[in-house]
Design a protein around this motif. Structure first.
Motif: not given
Length: 217
Positions: A73-75, A91-95, A134-135
């Motif tokens: 993500g991007c903090r 949440g669709n894309h970030c691990d 997501r975590p």
């Protein structure tokens, strides 16, 4: 908006209280005020579209360049920095969804809260996890102590009276974070204090963020 209203400008005008001749005229407006729940929902869906496109394109670029790495993500700058739609899109894309979060410690109650909202850590981050699926990872946090000899006039974070209180607050924050099963890590901000006069004109922080002072003590 053209797609949303099936290219029917009359239907759009009726919904938004406008008298445009064509959808292209929207780009000439300085503002597009919403006066109904329906119009607000359209704006929020557009926000989701923008966020989903943003995270999606970065995810694809990362997969091409570094396929064996996680996208964290991007903090984002705090739990209140983005709309629910943005969190859901991430949440669709970030691990892993990353977020900077400076907490607030209540020393009388021995409890810790999320800054601004006043919510408990569990409630605030639990809602975020529910949105993202997501975590989560805290990528910036700290407390600043007024016995450090530094002004502490710039930058985020709760100011406490002593290094002892700072340690108590930090321990409470970490215990709260690590008790959450979806919180997989944290990044303390930061190793070195800022100097008393500030780091530079464009970055004037002058606070006790560090584990060591400017003399490396």
């Amino acid at each position: 908006l053209t797609e949303r209203y099936n290219n029917n400008i009359d239907k759009f005008n009726e919904s938004w209280g406008l008298q445009l001749k064509d959808f292209k005229d929207i780009q000439d407006l300085k503002k597009l005020p919403h006066n109904t729940d329906e119009a607000l929902a359209v704006k929020q869906d557009f926000l989701y579209l923008v966020a989903d496109t943003y995270f999606g394109k970065i995810k694809k670029a990362m997969q091409n360049a570094a396929p064996n790495h996680m996208y964290i993500g991007c903090r984002s700058a705090g739990i209140t920095s983005a709309h629910e739609k943005v969190w859901r899109a991430s949440g669709n894309h970030c691990d892993i969804v990353s977020i900077n979060q400076y907490p607030v410690m209540d020393f009388d109650k021995n409890e810790i809260y999320v800054h601004i909202t006043g919510e408990s850590m569990e409630k605030a981050f639990g809602r975020m996890y529910e949105w993202t699926k997501r975590p989560l990872m805290i990528t910036e946090w700290s407390f600043l102590s007024m016995d450090s000899g530094l002004p502490n006039t710039r930058g985020a974070g709760q100011r406490v009276r002593t290094q002892k209180e700072r340690a108590i607050a930090g321990e409470m924050f970490l215990q709260s974070c690590m008790s959450l099963p979806y919180m997989i890590g944290h990044n303390f901000y930061m190793y070195l204090d800022y100097p008393e006069l500030g780091a530079r004109k464009t970055h004037p922080e002058d606070g006790n963020y560090g584990l060591v002072n400017s003399n490396d003590d």
